[in-house]
Design an enzyme around this catalytic site. Structure first.
Site, PDB file in Angstrom:
ATOM      1  N   ARG A  90       0.816  -1.220   0.000  1.00 58.16           N
ATOM      2  CA  ARG A  90       0.000   0.000   0.000  1.00 58.16           C
ATOM      3  C   ARG A  90       0.851   1.272   0.000  1.00 58.16           C
ATOM      4  O   ARG A  90       0.428   2.289   0.548  1.00 58.16           O
ATOM      5  CB  ARG A  90      -0.958   0.037   1.204  1.00 58.16           C
ATOM      6  N   ARG A 114      -3.310   6.350   0.003  1.00 57.28           N
ATOM      7  CA  ARG A 114      -3.798   7.537   0.696  1.00 57.28           C
ATOM      8  C   ARG A 114      -2.827   8.205   1.662  1.00 57.28           C
ATOM      9  O   ARG A 114      -3.101   9.299   2.125  1.00 57.28           O
ATOM     10  CB  ARG A 114      -5.096   7.212   1.424  1.00 57.28           C
ATOM     11  N   ARG A 119      -6.404  11.586  -7.385  1.00 61.68           N
ATOM     12  CA  ARG A 119      -7.607  10.751  -7.350  1.00 61.68           C
ATOM     13  C   ARG A 119      -8.902  11.553  -7.178  1.00 61.68           C
ATOM     14  O   ARG A 119      -9.988  10.983  -7.284  1.00 61.68           O
ATOM     15  CB  ARG A 119      -7.497   9.738  -6.200  1.00 61.68           C
ATOM     16  N   ASP A 123      -6.298  -3.182  -7.796  1.00 67.22           N
ATOM     17  CA  ASP A 123      -6.935  -3.761  -6.611  1.00 67.22           C
ATOM     18  C   ASP A 123      -7.237  -5.225  -6.877  1.00 67.22           C
ATOM     19  O   ASP A 123      -7.403  -5.633  -8.031  1.00 67.22           O
ATOM     20  CB  ASP A 123      -8.222  -3.013  -6.237  1.00 67.22           C
ATOM     21  N   TYR A 168     -14.692 -12.208  -0.087  1.00 77.32           N
ATOM     22  CA  TYR A 168     -15.460 -11.009  -0.491  1.00 77.32           C
ATOM     23  C   TYR A 168     -16.707 -11.400  -1.283  1.00 77.32           C
ATOM     24  O   TYR A 168     -17.786 -10.847  -1.068  1.00 77.32           O
ATOM     25  CB  TYR A 168     -14.592 -10.064  -1.328  1.00 77.32           C
TER      26      TYR A 168
END
Ligand code: CP3
Length: 340
Positions: free
Chosen positions: A28, A32, A41, A77, A150
Site C-alpha cells: 500500500r 492515501r 484521485r 486492486d 469477499y
C-alpha cells in the site's frame, strides 16, 4: 550499480542471492498516505482509476520518486479481475470491496466468466516498465480464498461465517468456486507477467482465519495452481497473508519463492517454519510508524537483524501502510534500511 530489474537488490533478495543492501518497499505504498495521490484521485472512482493506464502509471511512480523504494507495485486492486470477469461490484472508500449480489449457490456462479478486457493492465505495465528502468515492478492479484471471502460475504468480514458455512457445508461448490477464482487470478497475473513485471505477489490477506488443516484441504491446492501456472515466466513469486503464523510453511509449499510475514511472528521464527529454500518479506508493524522515531528505528533494526536468519530478506511492513501514516517517516525508514 544496478542495470536491469533482474539484478536489482530486490530480485536478488527474493532469490536468496547476495544483495548490496536489504531491499525495501511497502505494501500500500501507492495510496492515501500520499497527498499527491489524494490530489490526483480527486473526483475519480477507485475502479475507474485502476482502468486508466496513464493514472495507474503516475500513481505507481509516486512512492518510488518520493521514498526511493527498491520496487514499485502496480496500482490496482484485488477485485479488478473480478469486475472484468463480470461481477457487479464497487470499491467503497473507508469500507473496501462491496459485491452487488453475493455468491452463495451454484446458480450464483454464473456471474463468474473469464476476465475480459484486462488489456488496460498490460498497457499500464508496459508504460511502467519503460519509465522505471532498473527499478523492478511487482504485479499482484488476490488469492482464491481472499477473493472468495469477499464474493461470498458480499464485503469485508470479521468472522467469515458464510464463507466457512460454504467451505464445510458444500465442499463441491466451494472447490468449484475456488477453481474458477484460481483461473481468473492466474489469467490476470499472466497478463502482467507477459507485459514485463519483475515479480508477483499473491495476496491471501485473510487466510489467517483458517486452521492449517483447513488451509491445506480447502485453499492450498487452488493457490498452488496459480503459483505453479507462473513458473515459465521465471520471476519471483511472493505469497502473503495476515495472521498466518501457523500457515507459513504451507504458504511456502504452495509454490512461493518468498513468504510474506505479518508483524506477529519474528522473521527468525518464520524462517524456521518456512525452511531454508525460501526468502522472507516483512515485517515491521505498520502501527509502529506512529511512534516517535527512536522507537521506529529500534523496531526496524530488530526486524533487519531477525531477517538475517533467512536466505533472503525483503524489508516491508507486516501489512499495508495505514492511511494516516506520515510519509516522511516512510522516507526516513527507507534511508535507514539502505544504510544499515
Ligand atoms: O500496495 C499498493 O500500493 C498497490 C495498490 C493496492 C491497492 N489494493 C490499492 C487500493 C493493492 C496491492 C491492493 C490489494 C488489496 N485490496 C488487498 C490485499 C492487500 C491487503 O491490504 O491485505 C485487499 C484485501 C484489497 C481490498 C481493498 N481495496 C480494501 C480492504 C480497500 C481499503 C478500503 C478503505 O478505503 O479503507 C480497498 C481500496 C483500495 N485499494 C485503496 C487503495 C489505494 C483505497 C481506495 C481509495 O484510495 O479511495
Amino acid at each position: 550499480m544496478t542495470t536491469t530489474p533482474r539484478d536489482s537488490a530486490f530480485v536478488r533478495a527474493c532469490r536468496g542471492l547476495p544483495a548490496p543492501h536489504t531491499p525495501v518497499w511497502f505494501m500500500r505504498q501507492a495510496g492515501r498516505s500520499l497527498p499527491e495521490y489524494r490530489k490526483i484521485r480527486e473526483g475519480i472512482g477507485m475502479l475507474d482509476s485502476c482502468r486508466r493506464p496513464d493514472l495507474v502509471t503516475e500513481i505507481t511512480l509516486q512512492p518510488v520518486r518520493r521514498h526511493g523504494v527498491d520496487a514499485a507495485i502496480l496500482f490496482s486492486d484485488i477485485v479488478v479481475p473480478l469486475a472484468a470477469a463480470g461481477v457487479s461490484l464497487d470499491i467503497v472508500a473507508g469500507t473496501g470491496p462491496v459485491i452487488a449480489s453475493p455468491i452463495r449457490s451454484a446458480a450464483d456462479l454464473a456471474q463468474l466468466g473469464r476476465p475480459v478486457d484486462v488489456g488496460f493492465v498490460g498497457e499500464a505495465v508496459r508504460l511502467l516498465v519503460a519509465e522505471l528502468g532498473p527499478t523492478p515492478l511487482i504485479g499482484f492479484a488476490g488469492a482464491p480464498f481472499t477473493l472468495a471471502s469477499y464474493l461470498i460475504e458480499g464485503g469485508p468480514s470479521k468472522n467469515y461465517l458464510r464463507t466457512k458455512a460454504m467451505m464445510y457445508g458444500d465442499p463441491d461448490l466451494w472447490h468449484e468456486l475456488l477453481g474458477r477464482l484460481a483461473t481468473i487470478t492466474l489469467e490476470f497475473l499472466r497478463v502482467q507477467a507477459a507485459a514485463g513485471v519483475s515479480a508477483v505477489q499473491l495476496f491471501d490477506s485473510w487466510a489467517g482465519a483458517l486452521s492449517q488443516a483447513d488451509y491445506r484441504r480447502f485453499v492450498l491446492p487452488h493457490s498452488a495452481a496459480v503459483l505453479s501456472g507462473l513458473a515459465e515466466f521465471d520471476i519471483p513469486r511472493i505469497h502473503f497473508g495476515v495472521g498466518t503464523s501457523v500457515l507459513l510453511g504451507a504458504m511456502g509449499e504452495a509454490g512461493a519463492d518468498v513468504v510474506g510475514v505479518d508483524w506477529r511472528t519474528p522473521l527468525s521464527t518464520a524462517t524456521h517454519q518456512i525452511g531454508p529454500d525460501r526468502a522472507v518479506q516483512g515485517n515491521l508493524d505498520p502501527a509502529v510508524l506512529f511512534a516517535p522515531w527512536p522507537a521506529v528505528e529500534a523496531e526496524a533494526l530488530r526486524v533487519l537483524a531477525e531477517g538475517r536468519a533467512a536466505p533472503g530478506h525483503v524489508f516491508n511492513l507486516g501489512h499495508g501502510v495505514l492511511p494516516d501514516t506520515d510519509p516522511d517517516v516512510l522516507t526516513r525508514l527507507v534511508d535507514l534500511i539502505h544504510r544499515s
